[in-house]
Design a protein around this motif. Sequence first.
Motif, short mmCIF file in Angstrom:
data_model
loop_
_atom_site.label_atom_id
_atom_site.label_comp_id
_atom_site.label_asym_id
_atom_site.label_seq_id
_atom_site.Cartn_x
_atom_site.Cartn_y
_atom_site.Cartn_z
N LEU A 100 62.65 68.72 42.36
CA LEU A 100 63.34 69.31 43.09
C LEU A 100 64.68 69.18 43.93
CD1 LEU A 100 60.05 69.57 46.23
CD2 LEU A 100 60.72 70.65 43.56
N SER A 101 65.50 68.15 43.71
CA SER A 101 66.78 68.66 44.29
C SER A 101 67.85 68.57 42.80
CB SER A 101 66.96 67.23 45.09
OG SER A 101 66.19 66.00 44.13
N ASP A 102 67.72 69.02 41.94
CA ASP A 102 68.72 68.25 40.55
C ASP A 102 69.27 69.58 41.04
OD1 ASP A 102 67.69 66.79 39.02
OD2 ASP A 102 66.80 68.12 37.77
N GLY A 103 69.45 70.70 41.30
CA GLY A 103 70.14 71.92 41.77
C GLY A 103 71.06 71.19 43.55
N LEU A 104 70.90 70.26 43.62
CA LEU A 104 71.83 69.93 45.09
C LEU A 104 73.22 69.00 44.08
CD1 LEU A 104 69.94 68.55 47.48
CD2 LEU A 104 70.00 70.88 47.39
N PHE A 151 54.86 67.80 48.31
CA PHE A 151 55.53 67.80 47.47
C PHE A 151 55.15 67.50 46.31
CE2 PHE A 151 57.26 64.48 44.05
CZ PHE A 151 58.54 65.27 43.67
N LEU A 152 54.41 67.49 45.39
CA LEU A 152 53.40 68.31 44.49
C LEU A 152 53.16 69.44 44.19
CD1 LEU A 152 51.27 64.37 44.47
CD2 LEU A 152 53.01 65.33 43.22
N GLN A 153 52.80 70.38 45.87
CA GLN A 153 52.74 71.25 45.77
C GLN A 153 54.07 71.73 45.40
OE1 GLN A 153 49.88 73.07 45.12
NE2 GLN A 153 48.32 72.39 47.60
N MET A 154 54.84 71.65 45.47
CA MET A 154 56.09 72.28 45.52
C MET A 154 56.47 71.92 44.79
SD MET A 154 57.87 71.56 49.07
CE MET A 154 57.92 71.63 50.63
N CYS A 155 56.19 71.07 43.73
CA CYS A 155 56.47 70.65 41.95
C CYS A 155 55.75 71.41 40.77
CB CYS A 155 56.74 69.42 41.62
SG CYS A 155 57.38 68.20 42.48
N SER A 156 54.55 72.24 41.90
CA SER A 156 53.63 72.76 40.92
C SER A 156 52.89 72.14 40.30
CB SER A 156 54.12 74.04 39.98
OG SER A 156 54.78 75.19 40.71
N LYS A 172 67.57 78.26 50.48
CA LYS A 172 66.39 79.12 49.94
C LYS A 172 64.83 78.23 48.89
CE LYS A 172 68.54 83.10 49.83
NZ LYS A 172 69.30 84.50 48.99
N LEU A 173 65.30 77.22 48.05
CA LEU A 173 64.45 75.98 47.59
C LEU A 173 64.09 74.93 48.45
CD1 LEU A 173 65.76 76.94 44.30
CD2 LEU A 173 63.48 77.94 45.18
N PRO A 174 62.84 74.37 48.45
CA PRO A 174 62.62 73.27 49.16
C PRO A 174 63.29 72.06 48.21
CG PRO A 174 61.06 73.99 48.11
CD PRO A 174 61.74 75.25 47.66
N THR A 175 63.04 70.97 48.52
CA THR A 175 63.53 69.59 47.64
C THR A 175 62.32 68.64 48.41
OG1 THR A 175 65.09 69.06 49.84
CG2 THR A 175 66.49 70.49 48.11
N GLU A 176 62.77 67.38 48.39
CA GLU A 176 61.12 66.79 49.19
C GLU A 176 62.04 65.89 50.42
OE1 GLU A 176 64.50 64.00 45.64
OE2 GLU A 176 63.47 66.28 46.14
N LEU A 177 63.80 66.47 51.23
CA LEU A 177 63.13 66.01 52.56
C LEU A 177 62.13 67.24 53.05
CD1 LEU A 177 64.58 65.66 54.78
CD2 LEU A 177 66.65 67.42 54.43
N PRO A 209 65.68 79.26 55.05
CA PRO A 209 64.10 78.77 54.76
C PRO A 209 63.79 77.38 54.99
CG PRO A 209 64.93 79.63 53.54
CD PRO A 209 66.31 79.91 54.59
N TYR A 210 64.55 76.85 53.93
CA TYR A 210 65.01 75.00 53.66
C TYR A 210 65.60 74.16 54.00
CZ TYR A 210 60.12 76.90 51.50
OH TYR A 210 59.42 77.56 51.29
N PHE A 211 65.94 73.14 54.28
CA PHE A 211 66.73 72.60 54.97
C PHE A 211 68.49 72.20 53.65
CE2 PHE A 211 63.92 70.21 57.11
CZ PHE A 211 64.51 70.32 58.24
#
Length: 272
Positions: free
Chosen positions: A97-101, A45-50, A204-209, A199-201
């Motif tokens: 990571l989930s603001d776009g949902l 999760f932290l890596q995905m958030c950079s 195209k972009l990963p979330t905490e899931l 690629p992700y649930f």
Amino acid sequence: MSRDGDCSIILAAEPWPENAALYQQMKEEQILLSDNASCLAVQAFLQMCSLPVHVVCRPNAEYMSPSGKVPFIHVGNQVVSELGPIVQFVKAKGHSLSDGLDEVQKAEMKAYMELVNNMLLTAELYLQWCDDATVEEITHPRYGSPYPWPLNRILAYQKQWEVRRKMKAIGWAGKSLEQVLEDVDQCCQALSQRLGTQPYFFNKLPTELDALVFGHLFTILTTQLTSDELSEKVKNYSNLVAFCRRIEQQYFEGRDKDSSSTSRFSKGPLLR
């Protein structure tokens, strides 16, 4: 403005420090499957958030944690444990990571995260503390490894009693290993169908899931237990295996040259 609002503004105003640390048990000789999975999920999760984090291994990490569970992060003067609270803490600092949902997708994401925690995490705990062969060969020796006799045995039995009491409360105590493995298979089937060819649930972009699923599935796939039955359930779903490889390659390989980094996970089984 409410005090909660003031706190959020203060948190967001503070940049992510370079010395942020994530605490977990000793990797090679102590940490168990379920804790390893939870720690890897937070790292992903932290890596995905950079957001950089230094992994610190301590034999007493479980007892240092404010919730009694690993991992926990130490950021500035804040200490936060477990994925859910860490996600909220990071969001308050302006990273999500989930603001776009949309609201429907967020509800769906939450439902799948509950599925993973209720099925995969519970199955990992069952295997560690209720399957006699695993308890004897792996769990007790590893869990008590940092401590002298008889403390090592006392702490392991204390933890076993605690987990078995939880299993009884949720109706898992009477399950056979075959039934637990069937639950794992059903969970993997649901995840595989939801992921499909994306690629992700959520496309195209990963979330905490994605971070949570990766943490558990990757750890199951790379952990050597008394048998391969658990990992074989995951291997039956090629898109889930490819999903794990994709996240490992994108977010871990070559990123962290620290000797205690997650990139070591790719070098084979973690538990002996």
